[in-house]
Design an enzyme around this catalytic site. Structure first.
Site, PDB file in Angstrom:
ATOM      1  N   SER A  15     -18.640 -43.537 -16.246  1.00  0.00           N
ATOM      2  CA  SER A  15     -19.964 -43.926 -15.720  1.00  0.00           C
ATOM      3  C   SER A  15     -20.550 -42.988 -14.662  1.00  0.00           C
ATOM      4  CB  SER A  15     -19.889 -45.338 -15.120  1.00  0.00           C
ATOM      5  OG  SER A  15     -19.103 -45.309 -13.950  1.00  0.00           O
ATOM      6  N   ASP A  77     -11.215 -51.974 -17.789  1.00  0.00           N
ATOM      7  CA  ASP A  77     -10.219 -51.613 -16.780  1.00  0.00           C
ATOM      8  C   ASP A  77      -8.989 -51.196 -17.579  1.00  0.00           C
ATOM      9  OD1 ASP A  77      -8.076 -51.568 -15.044  1.00  0.00           O
ATOM     10  OD2 ASP A  77      -8.685 -53.355 -13.930  1.00  0.00           O
ATOM     11  N   VAL A  78      -8.624 -49.914 -17.523  1.00  0.00           N
ATOM     12  CA  VAL A  78      -7.547 -49.421 -18.389  1.00  0.00           C
ATOM     13  C   VAL A  78      -6.191 -50.038 -18.048  1.00  0.00           C
ATOM     14  CG1 VAL A  78      -8.676 -47.230 -18.926  1.00  0.00           C
ATOM     15  CG2 VAL A  78      -7.124 -47.352 -16.957  1.00  0.00           C
ATOM     16  N   SER A 157      -4.467 -32.663 -14.171  1.00  0.00           N
ATOM     17  CA  SER A 157      -4.957 -32.028 -12.950  1.00  0.00           C
ATOM     18  C   SER A 157      -4.064 -30.816 -12.695  1.00  0.00           C
ATOM     19  CB  SER A 157      -4.821 -33.031 -11.804  1.00  0.00           C
ATOM     20  OG  SER A 157      -4.894 -32.395 -10.562  1.00  0.00           O
ATOM     21  N   TYR A 170      -0.814 -39.197  -6.536  1.00  0.00           N
ATOM     22  CA  TYR A 170      -1.625 -38.575  -7.592  1.00  0.00           C
ATOM     23  C   TYR A 170      -0.817 -37.497  -8.322  1.00  0.00           C
ATOM     24  CZ  TYR A 170      -5.890 -36.253  -9.429  1.00  0.00           C
ATOM     25  OH  TYR A 170      -6.863 -35.690 -10.214  1.00  0.00           O
ATOM     26  N   ILE A 203     -13.205 -29.438  -9.457  1.00  0.00           N
ATOM     27  CA  ILE A 203     -14.406 -29.668 -10.249  1.00  0.00           C
ATOM     28  C   ILE A 203     -15.359 -30.485  -9.372  1.00  0.00           C
ATOM     29  CG2 ILE A 203     -15.357 -30.630 -12.384  1.00  0.00           C
ATOM     30  CD1 ILE A 203     -13.349 -28.338 -12.902  1.00  0.00           C
TER      31      ILE A 203
END
Ligand code: NAP
Length: 275
Positions: A15, A77-78, A157, A170, A203
């Site tokens: 989104s 929501d995954v 990433s 992460y 990015i």
């Protein structure tokens, strides 16, 4: 004929107006795919005003339709098994098949000094960055197997390839995502399913800007200095654009990557991966 004509793609976390997911959905639609754009039911600050993410997805669907392609918007929501099942059912009902899954949804939860990271943050990071992609893959693979063809593209990433301080959860999860990709490539290659990981560097999305702002706050430096320091390590000396990642997704989803599976594709402008 466009390279993805007749194909259906699902893009999670799609989104955000400046996000990789939105750019990817637009690029896959440009290549002829029908696109299921999905995101959590949340609000996002857009140019200083709160916007519903589901309304942003509706705008994206209209944008794709304006370009002569088809899309539907799904609340997803995954980490929620019911949402995942609903997304797959809706994709099949709308377009009859699922050819491409782009696991783009991600979270920087727990990106902190390691000793300050709470188990809850670590678990949130695991759920969004690893469990979600795993559940989405489990849900689409039976469809892809029936077709004898499918592409799963996980957005990792540079944190999938190395580590820098302050992004512990992460980094751990994005490394794990590579393990998931390679497992899927090995286990479902015989079914014609290719699975690859794209590893973006810096990015210029909202997520990246938030990370710059956090580092500025922690260091007491202005954001412009943090950016200059981080981009000094990039061979091309700047952040990339969401479209740069979308172009790599289009390659891995398309006919030119028919014999490519199990790889990590850095889209970084040339950046060292840390340790
Ligand atoms: P983004 O616009 O924030 O996209 C991530 C999207 O995933 C957001 O809309 C986010 O919603 C959504 N999301 C979070 N939890 C979710 C869940 N449980 N279910 C479904 N969606 C969920 O950020 P981006 O920078 O474009 O990142 C896209 C992907 O690229 C991520 O996987 C990220 O790790 C990866 N990446 C980005 C960069 C970069 O420099 N931007 C670099 C390397 C890798 P909320 O905002 O509500 O959380």
């Amino acid at each position: 004929m466009r390279p993805l004509s007749g194909k259906t793609a699902i893009v999670t976390g799609a989104s955000a107006p400046h996000g990789i997911g939105r750019a990817t959905a637009l690029r896959l639609a440009k290549d002829g795919a029908n696109v299921v754009v999905a995101d959590v039911d949340d609000t996002l600050d857009v140019d200083g005003a709160p916007r519903s993410k589901l309304a942003l997805l509706d705008d994206l669907v209209a944008n794709i339709a304006d370009r002569g392609a088809q899309a539907i918007a799904i609340k997803l929501d995954v980490t929620n098994v019911m949402d995942v099942a609903h997304c797959i059912d809706a994709a099949k009902a709308a377009f009859g098949r699922i050819d491409i899954l782009v696991n783009n949804a991600g979270s920087l939860a727990g990106s902190d000094n390691f000793l300050s990271t709470t188990p809850t943050q670590w678990e949130t990071s695991f759920r969004v960055n690893m469990l979600g992609p795993m559940m989405m893959a489990q849900a689409v693979i039976p469809e892809m197997r029936k077709q004898g063809d499918g592409r799963i593209i996980n957005i990792g990433s540079t944190g999938s390839l190395g580590a820098e301080p302050g992004f512990g959860a992460y980094t751990a999860m994005k490394h794990g995502l590579v393990g998931l990709s390679k497992t899927l490539a090995a286990e479902f290659g015989p079914d014609g399913i290719r699975c690859n990981t794209i590893c973006p560097g810096y990015i210029a999305t909202d997520m990246h800007m938030a990370a710059n702002e956090r580092l500025a706050k922690e260091s007491g430096l202005p954001v412009s200095d943090v950016k200059a320091q981080r981009y000094a390590a990039v061979a091309l000396r700047d952040a990339g654009l969401p479209q740069d990642v979308a172009n790599a997704v289009a390659y891995l989803a398309g006919p030119d990557a028919a014999y490519v599976t199990g790889i990590n594709l850095p889209v970084t402008g040339g950046v060292p991966y840390g340790i």
